[in-house]
Motif scaffolding. Structure first.
Motif, PDB file in Angstrom:
ATOM      1  N   PHE A 153       0.827  -1.110   0.120  1.00 40.85           N
ATOM      2  CA  PHE A 153      -0.046  -0.149  -0.064  1.00 40.85           C
ATOM      3  C   PHE A 153       0.894   1.369   0.209  1.00 40.85           C
ATOM      4  N   SER A 154       1.976   1.235   0.555  1.00 41.08           N
ATOM      5  CA  SER A 154       2.808   2.421   0.715  1.00 41.08           C
ATOM      6  C   SER A 154       3.461   2.502  -0.557  1.00 41.08           C
ATOM      7  N   MET A 155       3.738   1.350  -1.262  1.00 41.56           N
ATOM      8  CA  MET A 155       4.424   1.636  -2.736  1.00 41.56           C
ATOM      9  C   MET A 155       3.100   2.062  -3.634  1.00 41.56           C
ATOM     10  N   LEU A 156       2.071   1.453  -3.410  1.00 41.08           N
ATOM     11  CA  LEU A 156       0.925   2.095  -4.193  1.00 41.08           C
ATOM     12  C   LEU A 156       0.882   3.712  -4.141  1.00 41.08           C
ATOM     13  N   ILE A 157       0.841   4.321  -3.045  1.00 39.47           N
ATOM     14  CA  ILE A 157       0.599   5.455  -2.691  1.00 39.47           C
ATOM     15  C   ILE A 157       1.857   6.421  -3.583  1.00 39.47           C
ATOM     16  N   LEU A 158       3.197   6.035  -3.402  1.00 37.70           N
ATOM     17  CA  LEU A 158       4.368   6.630  -3.896  1.00 37.70           C
ATOM     18  C   LEU A 158       4.190   6.425  -5.372  1.00 37.70           C
ATOM     19  N   ALA A 161       1.763   8.927  -6.763  1.00 36.03           N
ATOM     20  CA  ALA A 161       2.272  10.470  -6.414  1.00 36.03           C
ATOM     21  C   ALA A 161       3.175  10.701  -7.625  1.00 36.03           C
ATOM     22  N   TYR A 162       4.167   9.625  -8.160  1.00 39.83           N
ATOM     23  CA  TYR A 162       4.915   9.996  -9.129  1.00 39.83           C
ATOM     24  C   TYR A 162       4.314   9.435 -10.723  1.00 39.83           C
ATOM     25  N   LYS A 163       3.084   9.354 -10.431  1.00 39.75           N
ATOM     26  CA  LYS A 163       2.042   8.849 -11.685  1.00 39.75           C
ATOM     27  C   LYS A 163       2.949   7.817 -12.500  1.00 39.75           C
ATOM     28  N   LYS A 164       3.236   6.530 -11.811  1.00 41.90           N
ATOM     29  CA  LYS A 164       3.674   5.607 -12.523  1.00 41.90           C
ATOM     30  C   LYS A 164       2.390   4.482 -12.537  1.00 41.90           C
ATOM     31  N   TYR A 165       1.587   4.590 -13.275  1.00 40.75           N
ATOM     32  CA  TYR A 165       0.409   4.007 -13.645  1.00 40.75           C
ATOM     33  C   TYR A 165       0.625   2.422 -13.923  1.00 40.75           C
ATOM     34  N   PHE A 166       1.659   2.270 -14.516  1.00 44.76           N
ATOM     35  CA  PHE A 166       1.887   0.591 -14.873  1.00 44.76           C
ATOM     36  C   PHE A 166       2.198  -0.145 -13.571  1.00 44.76           C
ATOM     37  N   SER A 167       3.165   0.394 -12.673  1.00 41.91           N
ATOM     38  CA  SER A 167       3.406  -0.054 -11.287  1.00 41.91           C
ATOM     39  C   SER A 167       2.031  -0.044 -10.591  1.00 41.91           C
ATOM     40  N   VAL A 168       1.161   0.987 -10.655  1.00 39.03           N
ATOM     41  CA  VAL A 168      -0.030   1.179  -9.827  1.00 39.03           C
ATOM     42  C   VAL A 168      -1.187  -0.083 -10.317  1.00 39.03           C
ATOM     43  N   LYS A 169      -1.199  -0.456 -11.605  1.00 41.05           N
ATOM     44  CA  LYS A 169      -2.116  -1.456 -11.997  1.00 41.05           C
ATOM     45  C   LYS A 169      -1.252  -2.785 -11.514  1.00 41.05           C
TER      46      LYS A 169
END
Length: 202
Positions: A153-158, A161-169
């Motif tokens: 979840f912490s990584m998801l928030i970061l 914030a940095y708009k790295k949507y590939f990692s978010v998905k």
């Protein structure tokens, strides 16, 4: 789940005591390899990866048995971390270590390995394996699932914030797979909570 994972060792050794010792060896070696791979993928240096992995595996034992400092505790640490040492019973049996949580450490480390691969590689298989390892943790040690989920979840928030949507998905898919894989645990958990004495278990 833990008895199923330990069953082959029991069949091989024919003894709970030997299976317990062998299980710790297998789990420690597996966790060492997984953490080594994580380090090597990050720093690309074999020597430092081996060093970090050795420290990662042994430091918890050092802090568990070295303090309060005494000659006896120093001997325990030495017998435990030296390659030719013979770990005493205190290392293998404690209120924090049992058959029920024995495999947890391996899946805890491997979960982070596959999470790292899922976020740095394009193969969807790593996403599935990360979610699967996270789901397995719920059946072995729910606290390890919580720790890993909180880190995700912490990584998801970061990443948001940095708009790295590939990692978010990727992280969201890991959550979906983990929740789907652990659905039987949560169903059982809710059923137990409805019992009048359910609070004694959770």
């Amino acid at each position: 789940l833990s008895p199923i994972l330990i069953a082959p060792l029991l069949h091989l050794t024919g003894s709970i005591s030997f299976a317990f010792v062998l299980g710790h060896f297998v789990v420690a070696v597996g966790a060492f390899i997984c953490f080594y791979l994580i380090c090597f993928l990050i720093i690309k240096n074999r020597i430092f990866s081996l060093l970090y992995s050795f420290v990662f595996i042994t430091v918890p034992l050092v802090f568990d048995f070295l303090f309060p400092t005494s000659l006896y505790n120093i001997k325990i640490v030495g017998r435990t971390i030296l390659p030719f040492g013979s770990p005493p019973g205190e290392v293998l049996v404690s209120k924090y270590i049992s058959f029920s949580v024995l495999p947890g450490f391996l899946f805890f480390v491997s979960a982070f390995l596959f999470i790292f691969l899922a976020l740095t590689r394009k193969k969807k298989l790593f996403v599935f394996l990360a979610g699967l390892n996270l789901a397995i943790l719920t059946y072995i040690a729910i606290t390890l699932f919580i720790y890993t989920g909180a880190a995700l979840f912490s990584m998801l928030i970061l990443f948001l914030a940095y708009k790295k949507y590939f990692s978010v998905k990727r992280i969201l898919w890991i959550y979906v797979i983990a929740i789907f894989g652990s659905i039987f645990y949560w169903f059982n958990f809710l059923q137990i909570r409805t019992l009048s004495h359910g609070k004694e278990f959770f």
